[in-house]
Design an enzyme around this catalytic site. Structure first.
Site, PDB file in Angstrom:
ATOM      1  N   LYS A 268       0.845  -1.198   0.000  1.00 59.12           N
ATOM      2  CA  LYS A 268       0.000   0.000   0.000  1.00 59.12           C
ATOM      3  C   LYS A 268       0.874   1.240   0.000  1.00 59.12           C
ATOM      4  O   LYS A 268       2.043   1.233   0.406  1.00 59.12           O
ATOM      5  CB  LYS A 268      -0.951   0.017   1.211  1.00 59.12           C
TER       6      LYS A 268
ATOM      7  N   ASP B 162      -2.831  -1.574  10.195  1.00 52.92           N
ATOM      8  CA  ASP B 162      -2.821  -1.643   8.735  1.00 52.92           C
ATOM      9  C   ASP B 162      -3.340  -2.969   8.193  1.00 52.92           C
ATOM     10  O   ASP B 162      -3.555  -3.091   6.980  1.00 52.92           O
ATOM     11  CB  ASP B 162      -1.393  -1.431   8.201  1.00 52.92           C
TER      12      ASP B 162
END
Length: 300
Positions: A11, A138
């Protein structure tokens, strides 16, 4: 089924706004996540116990004991299922380690999906998402993929449809940065300046650029409140950011807690030219290209 393979993406944070330190030690965030086409592969093989091995460019930097987040994910899933399942996990690394691209979180998400399939649990996505939130801030997005706005400590997600494909170049610096250390430095810099942490707010212009696929508008709005802290700890990153600007990037920033720097390109060819220019920077270990958004982990 004796083996399951799952591919899981890295990401980039296109917006990371950091609020005040909470009593639980976390910060309230607005975290706009964007999954990109740099993938780790997690293979879960039948086994009597939960073990892990790591191969690939970054393998020597990844723990293969209880500190490995994929191992923690498999154990959490087995506990949730109420049985002593086993899995021999093999992680093929391509996502930089401690680079601000959530490689460890990606591996945890991959392990959840792979073991859910290997063990025939058939747990719904919502159950996996709940386990992911307990593993790390996350991990839920690593499980979801695509583009999403994270609030709370980042684990409360709202999916954000995007209007096109965005192309990126990433400059990977030598060494890593500890996420807790970067957050602590952010707090210290604010305290030294006598500045109170603002309440984090989503940048509506940035969200609109994502929705419409407007790369120049997105590049102009990229923002990361952790960037000053990352630069204080790793001053050489300023040179990488300057190299990306000089090479014509639409925008650039430190990704997450760093030290990887992300640069938005106009198209795929522009991303390749940016990567070539970034690879010449003395502090750049390697330069990668990718596109996004891409989907989260699924069994192959």
């Amino acid at each position: 089924m004796s083996s399951v393979t799952v591919r899981v993406p890295a990401k980039v944070n296109v917006q990371l706004s950091v609020g005040p330190l909470r009593e639980d030690g976390y910060h309230d965030l607005v975290n706009v996540f964007h999954a990109v086409s740099i993938f780790d592969e997690v293979v879960a093989n039948e086994s009597e116990s939960i073990t892990v091995s790591v191969v690939g460019e970054w393998a020597d930097q990844v723990p293969v004991d209880d500190g490995n987040l994929a191992v923690q994910a498999a154990r959490a899933l087995a506990k949730h299922a109420g049985r002593a399942y086993g899995a021999d996990l093999v992680i093929r690394k391509a996502i930089p380690v401690a680079g601000g691209m959530a490689g460890g979180s990606a591996d945890a998400a991959g392990a959840l999906v792979a073991c859910n399939e290997l063990w025939g649990l058939g747990l719904p996505f919502e159950d996996l998402l709940e386990i992911a939130g307990d593993l790390g801030s996350d991990v839920p997005f690593a499980l979801l993929g695509g583009t999403a706005v994270g609030t709370g400590r980042g684990e409360q997600l709202s999916e954000l449809p995007t209007g096109g494909v965005f192309h990126w170049a990433f400059a990977v610096a030598d060494g890593g940065l500890s996420t807790p250390r970067v957050y602590a430095e952010c707090d210290a810099l604010r305290a030294a300046a006598g500045a109170e942490a603002p309440w984090p707010q989503a940048d509506e212009a940035l969200l609109a650029a994502l929705r419409t696929g407007d790369a120049p508008a997105l590049g102009a709005r990229l923002a990361n409140d952790l960037q000053p802290a990352a630069l204080a700890l790793r001053p050489e990153l300023a040179g990488i950011l300057a190299a990306g600007r000089d090479a014509g990037a639409l925008g650039g920033l430190v990704s997450g807690s760093g030290p990887t720097c992300a640069f938005l390109a106009a198209d795929e060819e522009h991303a390749r030219r940016l990567a070539d220019a970034l690879s010449e920077s003395p502090s750049c270990r390697t330069a990668l290209t990718a596109h996004g958004p891409v989907s989260g982990p699924r069994p192959a």
